[in-house]
Design an enzyme around this catalytic site. Structure first.
Site, PDB file in Angstrom:
ATOM      1  N   SER A   1      -5.392   8.179  11.586  1.00 56.06           N
ATOM      2  CA  SER A   1      -5.170   6.892  10.701  1.00 56.06           C
ATOM      3  C   SER A   1      -5.213   5.495  11.376  1.00 56.06           C
ATOM      4  CB  SER A   1      -3.968   6.970   9.713  1.00 56.06           C
ATOM      5  OG  SER A   1      -3.723   5.794   9.153  1.00 56.06           O
TER       6      SER A   1
ATOM      7  N   CYS B   1      15.585   7.881  -1.013  1.00 53.91           N
ATOM      8  CA  CYS B   1      16.281   7.841  -2.003  1.00 53.91           C
ATOM      9  C   CYS B   1      15.677   7.198  -3.218  1.00 53.91           C
ATOM     10  CB  CYS B   1      17.653   7.245  -1.667  1.00 53.91           C
ATOM     11  SG  CYS B   1      17.457   5.347  -1.640  1.00 53.91           S
TER      12      CYS B   1
HETATM   13  N1  PLP Z   1       0.350  12.257   8.404  1.00 49.68           N
HETATM   14  C1  PLP Z   1       1.486  11.688   8.834  1.00 49.68           C
HETATM   15  C2  PLP Z   1       2.100  12.690  10.149  1.00 49.68           C
HETATM   16  C3  PLP Z   1       1.915  10.521   8.670  1.00 49.68           C
HETATM   17  O1  PLP Z   1       2.975   9.815   9.541  1.00 49.68           O
HETATM   18  C4  PLP Z   1       1.249   9.683   7.851  1.00 49.68           C
HETATM   19  C5  PLP Z   1       1.740   8.186   7.503  1.00 49.68           C
HETATM   20  O2  PLP Z   1       3.096   7.984   7.635  1.00 49.68           O
HETATM   21  C6  PLP Z   1       0.320  10.210   7.164  1.00 49.68           C
HETATM   22  C7  PLP Z   1      -0.286  11.543   7.474  1.00 49.68           C
HETATM   23  C8  PLP Z   1      -0.651   9.383   6.260  1.00 49.68           C
HETATM   24  O3  PLP Z   1      -1.468   8.298   6.795  1.00 49.68           O
HETATM   25  P1  PLP Z   1      -1.763   7.108   5.923  1.00 49.68           P
HETATM   26  O4  PLP Z   1      -0.561   6.204   5.601  1.00 49.68           O
HETATM   27  O5  PLP Z   1      -3.231   6.562   6.668  1.00 49.68           O
HETATM   28  O6  PLP Z   1      -2.252   7.633   4.645  1.00 49.68           O
END
Ligand code: PLP
Length: 394
Positions: A218, A343
């Site tokens: 991402s 929360c």
């Molecule tokens: N996977 C992990 C480990 C993440 O930290 C996050 C976002 O915090 C995501 C997936 C989701 O990514 P996105 O915000 O691009 O949908």
């Protein structure tokens, strides 16, 4: 506990001017857009607005830019351009990899194996599959958040469709031993996906070395724009489409390409990876400084996560503390950090990650996550530590 003024007199903490600052220390949540990425995006938000799939000349630049970004990203993770598929975010990449694999094997393989500390994008995709008849195994982790290779080996069966285990945890920063985990999955001829959202741009990532079949990323976690991500899918691996529609992304992920964001993601990723070594040593220095400063405070706390972790990640639990209150008081002092619990107005739900690593009851509520980034300075650390001490003193 030692009073703040005594710490100052001992020269441990140097800041005497506690004027409110604005310090962003929540880089695992998101990052500011890189200036270079933003300027690379601008032409595609302005004059180069053509649809890459169109046949006239206005489409040429956007089409070339998407192809160039795909190639850049592929090279940065040791993949081929045709193995990179643009998505709308890390969540979509995870959903596609997990549900797409499950649907590909529907009626043949019913088991999905994951860990109990995954992000909700993975956990809730698995929960959805359970509702429609799949069987999901949630592997436990040790006290530092590591998945045991042996326990994966024991969970693998002939009817397993997929193993999905994250490369790095978003709360405690622990880096998993993906190389050995994927090897075991392949010994059983099972596909392996990793959620690398917290890893890309922060630690070196090479899909060949990790031995993964699919990997999610991402852009907004590495100074790219929000709302764009990618899925690496090894050539030859077929999974069901997640977004049905037109023929974009080599007929596998429909939807008109988000050209500007794709360009911004590639530029940000290249930039971050080019400075990964300097950034790592700067972040390690800042984390050490934090630890040194807080050590002499006399506060009672524990750190969470493994030594092998994402640079700049500090997950700390204060005895008998209240993470939510600490977060809000730090916010009043201009500091943005995160907590270990989600929360709502009625209840405070403890993080599944902190529960899985068995943080003791009298510490778990007092957890905050500080995730430092390239722009943080030594004086930010002093300000954060002084603020924590002055809040907990009261
Ligand atoms: N996977 C992990 C480990 C993440 O930290 C996050 C976002 O915090 C995501 C997936 C989701 O990514 P996105 O915000 O691009 O949908």
């Amino acid at each position: 506990m030692i009073k703040l003024k005594n710490l100052r007199s001992r020269g441990v903490i140097f800041l005497t001017n506690m004027k409110k600052k604005h310090i962003y220390a929540d880089h695992a949540a998101t990052t500011a857009l890189s200036i270079i990425a933003r300027s690379a995006m601008t032409p595609f938000l302005e004059q180069e607005y053509g649809n890459p799939s169109s046949l006239y000349s206005l489409a040429r630049e956007p089409r070339n830019a998407v192809a160039k970004a795909r190639k850049t990203i592929a090279e940065l993770i040791g993949a081929k351009a045709e193995e990179i598929f643009f998505t709308s975010c890390g969540t979509e990449s995870n959903n596609w990899a997990i549900k797409g694999t499950a649907f590909q094997y529907i009626g043949q393989h019913k088991r999905i194996i994951t860990s109990c500390i995954e992000h909700h994008a993975v956990l809730n995709s698995c929960k959805f599959l359970e509702k429609i008849g799949f069987e999901v195994v949630y592997l436990p982790v040790d006290h530092e958040g590591r998945v045991n290779v042996q326990s994966l080996s024991e969970a693998l069966t002939d009817n397993t469709a997929l193993v999905t285990i994250m490369l790095a945890n978003n709360e405690i920063g622990t880096i998993e031993n993906i190389k050995d985990l994927s090897k075991v999955a392949h010994e059983h001829s099972v596909l392996f996906h990793t959620d690398a959202v917290q890893a890309i741009g922060h630690i070196p990532v090479n899909v060949e070395e990790l031995g993964v079949d699919m990997l999610s990323a991402s852009a907004h976690k590495f100074a790219g724009p929000k709302g764009i991500g990618f899925l690496y899918k090894k050539a030859g691996i077929e999974i069901e489409q997640f977004m049905s529609g037109g023929g974009q992304e080599m007929q596998q992920r429909a939807g008109t390409e988000n050209v500007a964001s794709i360009v911004g993601m590639a530029v940000a990723m290249e930039e971050r990876i080019s400075i990964i070594e300097e950034t790592t040593s700067q972040l390690n220095y800042l984390v050490e400084k934090f630890k040194k400063c807080i050590k002499v405070s006399g506060l009672d706390y524990i750190y969470n996560g493994a030594d092998n972790r994402i640079p700049g990640n500090i997950s700390i639990s204060f005895k008998d503390g209240e993470g939510e209150i600490l977060l809000h008081r730090l916010d009043l002092k201009g500091i943005a950090v995160s907590t270990g619990s989600a929360c709502n107005s009625k209840s405070v739900e403890l993080s599944h990650v902190l529960r899985a690593i068995a943080v003791p009851d009298n510490y778990v509520n007092g957890t905050i996550r500080i995730t430092l980034g390239v722009d943080n300075k030594a004086e930010d650390i002093e300000y954060i530590v002084q603020s924590i001490i002055s809040i907990l003193e009261k």
